[in-house]
Design an enzyme around this catalytic site. Sequence first.
Site, short mmCIF file in Angstrom:
data_model
loop_
_atom_site.label_atom_id
_atom_site.label_comp_id
_atom_site.label_asym_id
_atom_site.label_seq_id
_atom_site.Cartn_x
_atom_site.Cartn_y
_atom_site.Cartn_z
N HIS A 159 -23.02 16.53 6.34
CA HIS A 159 -22.83 17.26 7.61
C HIS A 159 -23.73 16.69 8.70
O HIS A 159 -24.95 16.76 8.59
CB HIS A 159 -23.14 18.75 7.41
CG HIS A 159 -22.23 19.41 6.42
ND1 HIS A 159 -22.39 19.25 5.07
CD2 HIS A 159 -21.16 20.21 6.59
CE1 HIS A 159 -21.44 19.94 4.43
NE2 HIS A 159 -20.68 20.52 5.33
N HIS A 172 -12.89 25.52 14.71
CA HIS A 172 -13.55 25.86 13.44
C HIS A 172 -13.50 27.37 13.18
O HIS A 172 -14.47 27.98 12.74
CB HIS A 172 -15.00 25.37 13.39
CG HIS A 172 -15.46 25.08 11.99
ND1 HIS A 172 -15.62 26.07 11.04
CD2 HIS A 172 -15.78 23.93 11.37
CE1 HIS A 172 -16.03 25.54 9.91
NE2 HIS A 172 -16.13 24.22 10.08
N HIS A 205 -11.04 18.15 12.04
CA HIS A 205 -11.67 19.29 11.35
C HIS A 205 -11.37 20.60 12.09
O HIS A 205 -12.18 21.52 12.07
CB HIS A 205 -13.18 19.05 11.25
CG HIS A 205 -13.88 19.92 10.24
ND1 HIS A 205 -13.35 20.27 9.02
CD2 HIS A 205 -15.11 20.52 10.27
CE1 HIS A 205 -14.19 21.02 8.35
NE2 HIS A 205 -15.27 21.21 9.09
N ASP A 263 -19.05 16.25 8.36
CA ASP A 263 -18.34 17.39 8.94
C ASP A 263 -19.10 18.02 10.10
O ASP A 263 -20.33 17.91 10.21
CB ASP A 263 -18.16 18.49 7.87
CG ASP A 263 -17.08 18.15 6.88
OD1 ASP A 263 -16.59 17.00 6.87
OD2 ASP A 263 -16.73 19.03 6.07
N ASP A 264 -18.32 18.72 10.94
CA ASP A 264 -18.81 19.70 11.92
C ASP A 264 -19.34 19.11 13.22
O ASP A 264 -19.76 19.85 14.11
CB ASP A 264 -19.89 20.62 11.33
CG ASP A 264 -19.38 21.41 10.15
OD1 ASP A 264 -18.16 21.55 10.01
OD2 ASP A 264 -20.22 21.88 9.35
#
Length: 247
Positions: free
Chosen positions: A207, A115, A111, A60-61
Amino acid sequence: MFFVLRKRSVGVFLGGILFLGISLGAYNLALHPNMHNWKAQKLVITDVKTTEKAVALTFDDGPDPVNTPVVLDVLKKHQAQATFFVVGIRAEKQPELLQRMASEGHEIGNHSYSHADFNHKKKEFYQEEIRKTNASIESISGQKPRLFRPPGGYLSYDMVEVTQKEKVTIAYWTYQQDSKDWQGNSSSQISAHIIKNIKPGQIIILHDGYKNGLETARALDKLIPELKQQGYRFLTMSDLMLLEKQE
């Protein structure tokens, strides 16, 4: 990170958990009242029912200009596939990393674009975040995302409705496989947690876009060969999901 809301009005977080902005992983499994039904309908995926020793590594991210290349290097070294849930605004700043992900056989998931805190947002906001990121990913990599992981693990009736319209599946993760790599845990702690809790069909959350990403990459260098010795394969999340259909 499981932040789930009980009402369509997107009111109060379960357990008084505050949204922290950036996705930090699954702290607690807080079940939405309709989670069972959504999982039964395959609208939300937390794991895959299979007897095959296969799991999905998800990140993620990112993409992050420092961490993501190292993660990709380790995956390539061990011939393991993964799914990267990218943030649209970051993807646009690092297009070469998305192109590398695609060329090396990894899956790219959505994603969100910014965010942002999805709490108290309207359906139109969710839809724009999904559409904008999908367009960026497809333009840069050629992949059309089929999976969406909401920031902060946000979940509501409106969110599910929007994802159905946009033809993306909400990609959660297996709560036992939150190694909390974002917390600053060492590579040994991260890898030990994953190895200890491994079971077929799990979706492992990590991550590459957070500050501890290099420790996450080092953990991969430990856990992938160990689990391969145990007979495990590492598939993209979409390929892992296909195994359930075959059984």
